[in-house]
Design a protein around this motif. Structure first.
Motif, PDB file in Angstrom:
ATOM      1  N   LEU A  73       0.827  -1.208   0.000  1.00 35.76           N
ATOM      2  CA  LEU A  73       0.000   0.000   0.000  1.00 35.76           C
ATOM      3  C   LEU A  73       0.862   1.257   0.000  1.00 35.76           C
ATOM      4  CD1 LEU A  73      -2.730   1.382   0.124  1.00 35.76           C
ATOM      5  CD2 LEU A  73      -2.714   1.068   2.620  1.00 35.76           C
ATOM      6  N   GLN A  74       1.930   1.256   0.788  1.00 36.26           N
ATOM      7  CA  GLN A  74       2.830   2.406   0.775  1.00 36.26           C
ATOM      8  C   GLN A  74       3.429   2.610  -0.620  1.00 36.26           C
ATOM      9  OE1 GLN A  74       2.922   4.706   2.871  1.00 36.26           O
ATOM     10  NE2 GLN A  74       3.703   4.162   4.908  1.00 36.26           N
ATOM     11  N   ARG A  75       3.781   1.526  -1.275  1.00 31.57           N
ATOM     12  CA  ARG A  75       4.320   1.663  -2.632  1.00 31.57           C
ATOM     13  C   ARG A  75       3.275   2.270  -3.573  1.00 31.57           C
ATOM     14  NH1 ARG A  75       6.083  -3.868  -1.527  1.00 31.57           N
ATOM     15  NH2 ARG A  75       8.241  -3.814  -0.771  1.00 31.57           N
ATOM     16  N   GLU A  76       2.014   1.861  -3.412  1.00 31.83           N
ATOM     17  CA  GLU A  76       0.953   2.430  -4.246  1.00 31.83           C
ATOM     18  C   GLU A  76       0.790   3.923  -3.970  1.00 31.83           C
ATOM     19  OE1 GLU A  76      -2.750   0.316  -3.954  1.00 31.83           O
ATOM     20  OE2 GLU A  76      -1.725  -1.614  -3.773  1.00 31.83           O
ATOM     21  N   ILE A  77       0.836   4.299  -2.708  1.00 28.69           N
ATOM     22  CA  ILE A  77       0.676   5.719  -2.353  1.00 28.69           C
ATOM     23  C   ILE A  77       1.822   6.535  -2.924  1.00 28.69           C
ATOM     24  CG2 ILE A  77       0.648   7.327  -0.391  1.00 28.69           C
ATOM     25  CD1 ILE A  77      -0.698   5.056   1.240  1.00 28.69           C
ATOM     26  N   ILE A  78       3.034   6.017  -2.790  1.00 32.31           N
ATOM     27  CA  ILE A  78       4.211   6.736  -3.302  1.00 32.31           C
ATOM     28  C   ILE A  78       4.135   6.873  -4.819  1.00 32.31           C
ATOM     29  CG2 ILE A  78       6.715   6.552  -3.597  1.00 32.31           C
ATOM     30  CD1 ILE A  78       6.769   5.172  -0.814  1.00 32.31           C
ATOM     31  N   ALA A  79       3.748   5.813  -5.486  1.00 33.11           N
ATOM     32  CA  ALA A  79       3.728   5.839  -6.949  1.00 33.11           C
ATOM     33  C   ALA A  79       2.605   6.695  -7.499  1.00 33.11           C
ATOM     34  CB  ALA A  79       3.596   4.411  -7.474  1.00 33.11           C
ATOM     35  N   PRO A  86       4.863   9.140   1.441  1.00 34.83           N
ATOM     36  CA  PRO A  86       4.187   8.008   2.097  1.00 34.83           C
ATOM     37  C   PRO A  86       3.169   8.487   3.132  1.00 34.83           C
ATOM     38  CG  PRO A  86       6.583   7.776   2.139  1.00 34.83           C
ATOM     39  CD  PRO A  86       6.297   9.183   1.745  1.00 34.83           C
ATOM     40  N   ALA A  87       2.290   7.594   3.510  1.00 34.69           N
ATOM     41  CA  ALA A  87       1.351   7.850   4.602  1.00 34.69           C
ATOM     42  C   ALA A  87       1.967   7.413   5.925  1.00 34.69           C
ATOM     43  CB  ALA A  87       0.049   7.099   4.363  1.00 34.69           C
ATOM     44  N   ILE A  88       1.487   8.000   7.004  1.00 36.60           N
ATOM     45  CA  ILE A  88       1.800   7.513   8.344  1.00 36.60           C
ATOM     46  C   ILE A  88       0.787   6.432   8.694  1.00 36.60           C
ATOM     47  CG2 ILE A  88       1.704   8.110  10.801  1.00 36.60           C
ATOM     48  CD1 ILE A  88       2.955  10.785  10.109  1.00 36.60           C
ATOM     49  N   MET A  89       1.280   5.272   9.075  1.00 40.38           N
ATOM     50  CA  MET A  89       0.423   4.179   9.542  1.00 40.38           C
ATOM     51  C   MET A  89       0.275   4.316  11.055  1.00 40.38           C
ATOM     52  SD  MET A  89      -0.154   2.061   6.870  1.00 40.38           S
ATOM     53  CE  MET A  89       0.420   2.139   5.149  1.00 40.38           C
ATOM     54  N   HIS A  90      -0.951   4.389  11.547  1.00 45.54           N
ATOM     55  CA  HIS A  90      -1.122   4.473  12.998  1.00 45.54           C
ATOM     56  C   HIS A  90      -1.955   3.305  13.505  1.00 45.54           C
ATOM     57  CE1 HIS A  90      -5.099   6.526  12.197  1.00 45.54           C
ATOM     58  NE2 HIS A  90      -5.434   5.838  13.275  1.00 45.54           N
ATOM     59  N   GLU A  91      -1.695   2.954  14.772  1.00 50.28           N
ATOM     60  CA  GLU A  91      -2.400   1.855  15.431  1.00 50.28           C
ATOM     61  C   GLU A  91      -2.585   2.179  16.913  1.00 50.28           C
ATOM     62  OE1 GLU A  91      -3.758  -0.785  14.206  1.00 50.28           O
ATOM     63  OE2 GLU A  91      -2.846  -0.980  12.218  1.00 50.28           O
ATOM     64  N   GLU A  92      -3.571   1.529  17.520  1.00 46.54           N
ATOM     65  CA  GLU A  92      -3.712   1.564  18.971  1.00 46.54           C
ATOM     66  C   GLU A  92      -2.611   0.698  19.590  1.00 46.54           C
ATOM     67  OE1 GLU A  92      -5.744   3.453  20.491  1.00 46.54           O
ATOM     68  OE2 GLU A  92      -7.423   3.855  19.133  1.00 46.54           O
ATOM     69  N   CYS A  93      -2.122   1.121  20.758  1.00 43.14           N
ATOM     70  CA  CYS A  93      -1.046   0.340  21.405  1.00 43.14           C
ATOM     71  C   CYS A  93      -1.084   0.511  22.920  1.00 43.14           C
ATOM     72  CB  CYS A  93       0.319   0.740  20.840  1.00 43.14           C
ATOM     73  SG  CYS A  93       0.720   2.499  20.948  1.00 43.14           S
ATOM     74  N   LEU A  94      -2.289   0.536  23.478  1.00 46.07           N
ATOM     75  CA  LEU A  94      -2.430   0.815  24.901  1.00 46.07           C
ATOM     76  C   LEU A  94      -2.020  -0.370  25.770  1.00 46.07           C
ATOM     77  CD1 LEU A  94      -3.361   3.136  26.739  1.00 46.07           C
ATOM     78  CD2 LEU A  94      -5.612   2.068  26.787  1.00 46.07           C
ATOM     79  N   THR A  95      -2.330  -1.592  25.343  1.00 45.00           N
ATOM     80  CA  THR A  95      -1.894  -2.779  26.096  1.00 45.00           C
ATOM     81  C   THR A  95      -0.985  -3.630  25.205  1.00 45.00           C
ATOM     82  OG1 THR A  95      -3.883  -4.009  25.445  1.00 45.00           O
ATOM     83  CG2 THR A  95      -3.962  -2.812  27.519  1.00 45.00           C
TER      84      THR A  95
END
Length: 754
Positions: A73-79, A86-95
């Motif tokens: 997906l990052q390659r698609e966004i860049i191209a 690129p995009a920033i990929m974010h996730e929850e990480c509380l536990t």
């Protein structure tokens, strides 16, 4: 940025919610109401994309498959885009990273109970390394809300009820996550936990002093630790939604606290300005309010910062300079992350020998989860029965293990763990990691009979009677009671799972009474996301052990404490309420809040903040204080106390220092934690703990709204808990009254020798 079109700039200001199958799952009640249309990637990507929302944390996906999909997906966004951003990929990480097969660490209340910032920092670094391996650049943690009402469902996501503890532990987590190159996001700026009646996403009506002295300090400490992102609070403060308040998000956060990173919206918070708060007539109005206030990135998707924002700018309703302000911050952060380097390439992590799997629950991570769980389990009570405490359990004792949490591995997990957050919508998918139950752990070394008694909610008389029968035939009954975490009504604790009172949920109190009636000694094990009221049973319980959702290794930690293999080390990050529990309050209150003859409600805690017992006694020596002559309003004093282990096994204790300010310009808390240190002691060892306390730690917000240090006598209480004072030392504060800014010293200097 000057070469970008308006459309390309705006594209950097929002995310797109997808999983690796390009279809968002069911993890939020407003998710599909707010974003009903599927994403048209062919139309979206040529303009660029700011963020990708929860590529791993929406549906179960094998880490290797997810990593390959994210890289592609990052390659698609860049191209697709003209500038290859690129995009920033974010996730929850509380536990831990909220992804399938990832290590599930103890919930944040357990971090607070550990009183161990070094261990929490190590955990944050381990989580960050896992995220970095998987191509994730931003984590939505930690939660820095200070508990104000135990009925609030999100108590389990917090670190505790004291701002110094929350800030110290939260800053440690930030240092760990950021050390791995992952952006930490502070939640929820600010005041979220002070909602009326402990209801989620309810109005907040507090004074500026409570905001400044109780709710803001943890954010200040975590910002200094290097956090590069902040998430807004959903609620309104005295009628003004934070998402639309430049006084909070620009004047306070940026101008006063000198924050230079990105402000991201809590999910759908900008749209809520129209749909929930009623301060915007349209999504374009909502976008304008949020952008002027200082929100740079809309999450999870382009509800308001997409077409509505573009239309408003083109109509002349929004100054394009505000777009440029936000995009500058976003692109600078992508620069810091290396995403704009010419040689940056999205690469999936190395696979196993078969070329198919990525281990994100490594032995080192599980060991860290176990150590933090062991550090956080709190022994609240251990009364003698026939002259001898029941705990540790005698070898060979016949145990009746009962209760809704006994055989339920989910009882170990907080609401932001992947199984409780996502897998509840995928009941046929296994947890992905090994999560033993308390029953599993006790069976390994004990003679055990099991009966559920009742589920967390519901149950029948026959089940309770069967549990009582099992208890009557045992030497000791271990009753595992408490919560099942969930989201938005899917549990008894967690986001959107607020409590009307603090009685044990369902029929659990009835079950406990039936067990006590058998005459068999009852050891109560609480697996909870908040404290509950135990005043009617406490004098009849042989022992009480508490784990605040201790994670995948929590059962081993609980069994270790019950058997004596682990010496109890946790201390309460939140007070347990006393009788009634209909008007819960924290320990951090002015003298007027104490029990008195003018009210029939006694707010005295059953177990106070900072409380926790051990199997191994420690002796605390005489407290020394220096230098002589007083504490200068701009100076430092040192408080030292020797602590020795008189037992024949290693132990750990927590030395706590509380400030009592008897006369001040405004009503002050009767006591407030300003320093704490965990001390590990081998058998026979003596160590001295020295706290260097700067006068800035005495500061508070005065009548004129400015923070000050003033002369006069104060008392420093060296204590085992907020209610168990070892020694109180009175000291004059001398010198001129002094104004204190946001550059004040926030941490004591702690030295442990010996």
């Amino acid at each position: 940025m000057t070469r970008m079109t308006l459309r390309e700039k705006v594209a950097q200001m929002y995310g797109a919610w997808l999983d690796v199958d390009d279809s968002a799952g069911e993890v939020a009640p407003h998710q599909h109401d707010q974003t009903p249309d599927p994403i048209d990637w062919a139309a979206l990507l040529p303009h660029g994309l700011g963020q990708v929302t929860r590529a791993y944390g929406t549906t179960p996906v094998a880490p290797a498959d997810g990593a390959r999909r994210v890289a592609n997906l990052q390659r698609e966004i860049i191209a697709a885009g003209r500038f290859g951003i690129p995009a920033i990929m974010h996730e929850e990480c509380l536990t831990g990273l909220a992804a399938w097969q990832a290590t599930i660490y103890p919930a944040p209340l357990s971090w607070g109970a550990s009183f161990d910032p070094d261990l929490v920092e190590r955990m944050g670094a381990q989580i960050g390394r896992t995220m970095h391996r998987l191509g994730i650049q931003q984590g939505l943690a930690p939660v820095l809300d200070v508990v104000r009402d135990l009925r609030w469902g999100r108590v389990e996501e917090t670190i505790g009820e004291d701002p110094h503890l929350v800030g110290t532990i939260g800053a440690a987590y930030v240092r760990g996550l950021e050390s791995a190159g992952v952006v930490a996001t502070l939640k929820h700026f600010a005041g979220y936990s002070a909602s009326r009646a402990g209801r989620n996403l309810a109005p907040v009506s507090i004074g500026p002093r409570e905001l400044a002295d109780v709710l803001l300090p943890p954010f200040e400490m975590a910002l200094r630790a290097g956090a590069r992102s902040v998430m807004n609070n959903y609620t309104d403060l005295d009628g003004v939604p934070v998402a639309a308040d430049p006084a909070m998000l620009t004047e306070l956060l940026r101008d006063r606290l000198r924050f230079e990173g990105t402000v991201v919206s809590d999910y759908f918070a900008i749209a809520f300005l129209q749909t929930l708060h009623g301060v915007a007539a349209s999504r374009a109005d909502a976008a304008a309010l949020a952008l002027r206030a200082g929100i740079d990135v809309e999450l999870p998707g382009a509800n308001c910062y997409g077409a509505p924002l573009l239309d408003a700018v083109e109509a002349g309703d929004i100054d394009e300079a505000l777009i440029d302000r936000a995009v500058t911050r976003i692109l600078l952060q992508k620069c810091e992350l290396g995403l704009l380097d010419a040689d940056w390439r999205p690469e999936p992590p190395a696979l196993d020998e078969e070329g198919s799997a990525v281990d994100i629950d490594e032995p080192d991570a599980r060991d860290l989860a176990r150590r933090l769980a062991e550090r956080s389990v709190v022994l609240l009570r251990n009364a003698p029965v026939d002259g001898t405490p029941v705990l540790p359990l005698a070898p060979g004792a016949r145990l009746a293990v009962v209760g809704p949490g006994a055989a339920e591995s989910g009882a170990m997990l907080g609401c932001y763990s992947f199984p409780r957050h996502v897998l509840v919508h995928h009941p046929d998918v296994p947890a992905g990691v090994s999560i033993p139950s308390v029953l599993d752990a006790l069976k390994a070394g004990h003679d055990v009979t099991y009966a559920q008694g009742c589920p967390v909610l519901g149950g029948d008389d026959e089940q309770i009677a069967a549990a009582a029968e099992a208890a009557a035939g045992a030497d000791v009954c271990v009753a595992v009671l408490g919560d099942l975490s969930g989201l938005f009504g899917g549990g008894t604790s967690g986001e959107g799972c607020d409590a009307a009172d603090l009685r044990l949920p369902g029929r659990q109190e009835e079950l406990l009474e039936a067990l006590l009636a058998t005459g068999t000694p009852v050891v109560l094990v609480l697996l909870v996301g908040r404290p509950y009221e135990l005043s009617r049973q406490i004098d009849r319980l042989a022992a009480v052990v508490c784990g605040f959702f201790p994670g995948e290794e929590g059962a081993a930690a609980i069994e270790g404490v019950l058997s004596g293999r682990v010496d109890p080390a946790g201390r309460l990050p939140v007070s347990f309420p006393g009788a009634g529990a209909s008007q819960p309050s924290t320990y951090l209150a002015a003298p007027l809040a104490a029990s008195s003859g003018v009210s029939t409600v006694d707010p005295t805690a059953l177990f106070p903040f900072g409380h926790g017992l051990s199997y191994t006694p420690t002796t605390w020596g005489e407290v020394s204080l220096g230098p002589a002559g007083g504490w200068a309003t701009d100076g430092t004093v040192e408080v030292a106390v020797p602590v020795s282990n008189d037992g024949d096994r290693a132990t750990s204790t927590v030395v706590q220092v509380y400030l009592h300010d008897p006369v001040a310009e405004v009503a002050r808390p009767e006591r407030q934690l300003i320093a704490a240190a965990r001390v590990d002691l081998d058998p026979g060892q003596c160590r001295t703990v020295t706290f260097g306390l700067h006068a800035d730690l005495l500061s508070y917000t005065g009548r004129d709204g400015r923070r000050l240090v003033e002369p006069g006598d104060v008392e420093l209480r060296v204590a085992r808990s907020s209610a168990d004072v070892h020694a109180a030392v009175r000291i004059p504060v001398v010198g001129p009254r002094r104004a204190v800014g946001t550059d004040r010293q926030l941490h004591p200097l702690v030295t442990i020798t010996g």
